[in-house]
Design a protein around this motif. Structure first.
Motif: not given
Length: 1010
Positions: A126, A164, A174, A755, A757, A759, A787-789, A846, A848
């Motif tokens: 990533r 991202g 990401l 995926e 994300s 951010s 950042i959350t994926i 997720q 985070k």
């Protein structure tokens, strides 16, 4: 994909086309105005100069360092030289923004000597790696790039963008982007040489390079050529005291027997043979173990038998391998594999880079470049172990069975039954994988001005890259050949000279080594093709400034092919073991042909995409109170993948120049990552994932009677769950598992989705407006990131499976055997051992992470602040604070908090605080500097074990003898600080990618430029 989603994405694609047409129309309309009357307050500029000013990192409309709309850190060639290293990842991993991953100390697990970087600890796959703003051909099926292939002599600087960046660059960005910018405008001739060595006189490094470049044809063209070679010497774990006793394993060269649950020696016989420290069977008690029938029984050199539990009757052959962990009558037997493993991997690398450009006219400059890298590395492990799922069956008629073992066999209900043999094959030497990489990447293109359209420029290029990796493995063992020797009536003497005497550490004859040994060769290739066309320029002048626009289209194709050696791909039928009478006598044989390096199956796949992108910079407000300038940057990309269909990404950034001193920046990014070839198409492969040592809380096999699970508040529930999973009732109260790894399988999933994300970043940049000599050279930045994926592509590891099943963090409070974690692995009904932990790719929930980055740059001219005029001081401080790092494996499931923790898995070290500080003095050609690397304290994950902070100090000095020749020297880890020691570590009792394992070391270098 739903019909509505398709319509929305089609609409987005149409909007891109419409925006491009509008942009061109606006440019045409305003072109005449721009030609006759430049905008007020703007100087007339040469268009070519504007092209050169554009350095793309994180945006198609370039910004740099303190004028970036995203958090960014920049390091240069001098920073790299201060590390004394020959590979750039050493410097990258020192930065707080990175969680160190696979590098020069990654032996087991290893990635073949590669150097992979991991921004924000969100995964190497990533982190998008660029070279001069363009993609670099990957070296792995998950798309990860090996930064070893980048030509270090030409690196001008490295720019790292957090958050991202898919709107600008597409898939994979990401976590952010690391852009390696090469000096393609080099002029002159430069020779550079460097030598380094540790304080223990090992691990020597050397680097030599020559670079030539210059302009031609009245500066219409430029050419540059750089060739370099670098080497790095190997170091063994045995060469450092802290790692010389590490890697405990139950599989030893002495060999050991494990008996099936239904055919074990009587307890009375064991009590007579090994003594009765306690009464067996007993409830699980880690502090009062007993010699039980379900344990392991090793073979002494004199033919007698010893018990792994309490080391009863163990007679050591001597040496740190046997004596490192073992004390007679105490603990459990373990073989010390650590000394036989590499601590630093060797490297022999050649880099070459050639670049050229020629300006035909203002409208067209042709250019091209070629990167070539060839390098060899290796990793080495202790000799091949065959145990548990890869163990053997020994018939009771084998002629090498001694009287001591025979008495054990005769104490079973069925003395004629076979038994399992675990063994380590030292006669074949260590398991060594030699890696040879050959990589090239070529680019050709044309760029220039769109003459007559204000300052508009275009760039069209095609790029082709290819990576080939040839892996030669020695030390592998043919399981079927060993089984032939064991089953032969004469112990294999007619198959190879001397046969196979499996009891004790007995040398095999050369003929037997040849009979069972296998040398394997694997070939991996990765090809990437990229074609891109883009344009950018000013649309029109608004009251607050010039509105700028960029757009483009890209086609990319990735081809991956892995061809394993036939022996590694071979899987034999699993059948019952047959005794001398031709009837089943217990257990099965077959399965993977090779013991040693992991068996592998072929993998091939192709992915491609067509992508469209636009970006615009809109000045909103300028020159009003508290708003010197306010700009909005918008970006959008839509991609059509042959695997997952249409994906879109977007960004919106605000940049607010409050006044000269203060600028505020921030924005949102929605990014995507399409599944890679390996994640999609990887076949089922045998693996041996680590689960840790049972002596550590929440590690090892929870059913082991010594584990924290069996001795905690819920011991009864754990015991019941173990029985439900298949641990035989006859051994449940004496069950032990002596290895730190279990058998497992890995594999891809063709049904994976992308995926995504989201951010968010916000920060402030302070630039000194004062003329005071103490403050004029100061600048600073502070940035918050979040950042959350979602839809994370990953496999749940074996250690996590066991912890989740046995409720380590509350995942299975009812200890239900049908819990999702419990369904991911299987136990052998004969022994109770975990033998199939299924680590298969899936879209989990997720990831985070959030935190704050801060940077301070401060330059002081000594004469201006009242000190003697002895030059200047430069201070740079980069600090990272990790607010949160969480992982969720299933939707609506519990989050696992990893903030401030360290683990036994690469890339899972998350200190709350990490900092890199540099202080340098320079004057009249002389320079001296100090670097301070700080890694904050952590807690060992899932334990209460506190790992103290570590501080490393480095010195560097330089002397420009004249305008041509300069010298430099470094002392790294000045105080010879050892790494943080914990068990189970990633390897060598620590995390060698995070901590300094080499100790004090020195380097000297020379640069001559003509």
């Amino acid at each position: 994909m739903t019909r509505t989603q398709f319509r929305n994405r089609l609409l987005g694609s149409t909007m891109i086309g419409g925006l491009t047409v509008v942009a061109a129309s606006l440019a045409m309309t305003s072109a005449a105005q721009a030609q006759s009357t430049p905008p007020q307050g703007e100087p007339t500029q040469d268009p070519a100069t504007q092209v050169d000013d554009i350095v793309v990192t994180g945006s198609r409309i370039a910004r740099q360092d303190y004028v970036s709309t995203s958090p960014i850190v920049t390091v240069g060639q001098e920073d790299f030289q201060d590390t004394g290293s020959v590979t750039i990842d050493t410097l990258i991993n020192d930065l707080p923004q990175f969680v160190p991953s696979i590098n020069s100390t990654s032996n087991n697990p290893s990635n073949g000597g590669q150097a992979n970087i991991n921004l924000r600890g969100l995964g190497t796959q990533r982190t998008l790696v660029l070279m001069n703003g363009r993609r670099v051909v990957p070296s792995n099926s998950d798309g990860t790039v090996d930064v070893n292939i980048i030509p270090t002599p030409l690196i001008q600087n490295v720019e790292v963008i957090s958050g991202g960046a898919s709107a600008a660059y597409g898939s994979d960005a990401l976590a952010g982007v690391a852009n390696f910018i090469l000096n393609e405008r080099f002029e002159g001739v430069q020779f550079d040489a460097q030598y380094g060595v540790t304080d223990r006189d090992d691990g020597a490094t050397e680097a030599y390079s020559i670079t030539l470049g210059g302009n031609l044809a009245d500066d219409r063209g430029n050419m540059v050529l750089s060739v370099g070679r670098s080497t790095r010497g190997l170091i063994y774990n045995r060469d450092r005291e802290f790692s010389s006793i590490s890697g405990a394993s139950a599989a030893s060269p002495l060999g050991n027997a494990v008996f099936d649950a239904g055919n074990q020696p009587s307890q009375a016989f064991l009590n007579t043979t090994f003594g009765t420290p306690t009464v067996c069977p007993i409830p699980s008690n880690a502090n009062a173990p007993c010699v039980a029938p379900g344990g392991s029984f090793g073979f002494n050199q004199d033919g007698s038998v010893f018990s792994y539990t309490l080391n009863r009757n163990f007679k050591s052959p001597g040496g740190i391998e046997y004596d490192g962990f073992n004390v007679a009558g105490q603990g459990s037997f373990a073989y010390n594999t650590g000394p036989l493993n590499y601590m630093q991997l060797p490297l022999d690398r050649w880099n070459a880079y050639a670049g050229a450009s020629y300006r035909l006219s203002d409208a067209a400059e042709v250019y091209g470049n070629l990167l070539f890298t060839q390098y060899e590395s290796a990793n080495e492990l202790a000799a091949t172990p065959a145990s548990a799922a890869t163990g053997f069956r020994v018939p009771s008629t084998n002629p090498f069975i001694t009287a001591g073992l025979r008495s054990l066999l005769n104490a079973r209900p069925n003395p004629a039954g076979s038994f399992r043999l675990d063994k380590r094959f030292t006669s074949l030497g260590g398991r060594r994988a030699t890696e040879n990489y050959t990589v090239y990447q070529g680019t050709v293109g044309v760029r220039g001005d769109l003459v007559g359209l204000r300052d508009w420029t275009y760039d069209i290029y095609a790029q082709q890259g290819r990576m080939e990796r040839v892996t030669v493995q020695t030390g592998n063992v043919s399981r079927s050949a060993v089984q032939q020797l064991l089953d032969a009536p004469d112990g294999g003497r007619t198959l190879c000279a001397g046969g196979f005497d499996f009891e004790g550490d007995n040398a095999l004859s050369a003929a037997c080594v040849a009979f069972i040994g296998r040398t394997s060769q694997n070939v991996t290739t990765y090809e990437q093709s990229v074609v891109e066309a883009s344009l950018q320029g000013g649309l029109l002048t608004l009251p607050a400034g010039e509105m700028r626009f960029a757009a483009g289209i890209q086609y990319r194709q990735d081809d991956y092919d892995f061809r394993p050696d036939a022996s590694l791909a071979r899987v034999n039928p699993t059948t019952p073991h047959l005794g001398a009478n031709g009837l089943p006598d217990g257990g099965n044989v077959g399965g993977s042909e090779i013991a040693g390096f992991n068996p592998s199956q072929p993998l091939s796949g192709v992915t491609n995409s067509v992508e469209y992108f636009v970006e615009t910079l809109v000045p909103l407000i300028s020159d009003v109170p508290f708003i010197q300038q306010l700009d909005l940057t918008l970006g959008y990309r839509i991609s059509d993948y042959n695997t997952v269909g249409f994906l879109d990404a977007y960004r919106a950034d605000l940049e607010w120049q409050v006044f000269d001193m203060l600028r505020i920046r921030g924005g949102i990014q929605h990014s995507v990552r399409a599944p890679s070839i390996g994640e999609l198409y990887a076949p089922l492969n045998t693996s041996f994932p680590a689960i840790g040592a049972v002596t550590t809380a929440n590690a090892g096999d929870p059913c082991d009677t010594r584990s924290s699970y069996r001795n905690g508040a819920n011991a009864a529930a754990v015991r019941a769950l173990c029985l439900a999973q298949g641990v035989p009732a006859s051994v449940i109260d004496t069950y032990t598992y002596g290895n730190n790894q279990v058998g497992g399988v890995t594999g891809g999933n063709p049904n994976l989705e992308e995926e995504t994300s989201d951010s968010f970043t916000v920060g402030a940049v302070i630039t000194s407006p004062w003329s005071n000599p103490w403050l004029s050279g100061m600048s600073a930045s502070v940035d918050y990131y979040d950042i959350t994926i979602d839809n994370v592509i990953a496999a749940i590891g074996a250690a996590t499976q066991l912890q989740g099943c046995f409720n380590a963090q509350g995942q299975n409070p009812t200890y239900d055997p049908n819990n999702g974690y419990c369904q991911l692995f299987t136990r052998d009904p004969l022994s109770g051992n975990v033998f199939e932990a299924r680590e298969l790719n899936a879209n989990l929930a997720q990831l985070k992470t959030s935190g704050i980055d801060a940077q301070l740059d401060w330059r002081l001219v000594m004469g201006d602040i009242g000190l003697p005029d002895w030059g200047q001081l430069d201070i740079n401080v980069v600090v990272g604070w990790l607010e949160n790092r969480e992982r969720q494996d299933v939707p609506n499931g519990l989050y696992t908090d990893r903030t401030g923790t360290i683990d036994s898995v690469f890339g899972n070290t998350f200190p709350e605080w990490k900092a890199l500080t540099s202080i340098g003095w320079s004057n009249d050609g002389f320079g001296f500097g100090v670097r301070w690397r700080r890694i904050g304290e952590m807690t060992q994950f899932s334990t209460t074990n506190e790992i103290p902070s570590k501080d490393y100090f480095d010195l560097n000095a330089s002397w420009a003898i004249n305008d041509t020749v300069s010298l430099r020297a470094t002392v790294n880890n000045l105080t010879d600080e050892e790494p943080a020691i914990y068990a189970p570590g990633v390897q060598a009792n620590t995390d060698p990618s995070t901590y300094d394992t080499l100790g004090r070391r020195y380097s000297v270098g020379l640069t001559a430029r003509f």
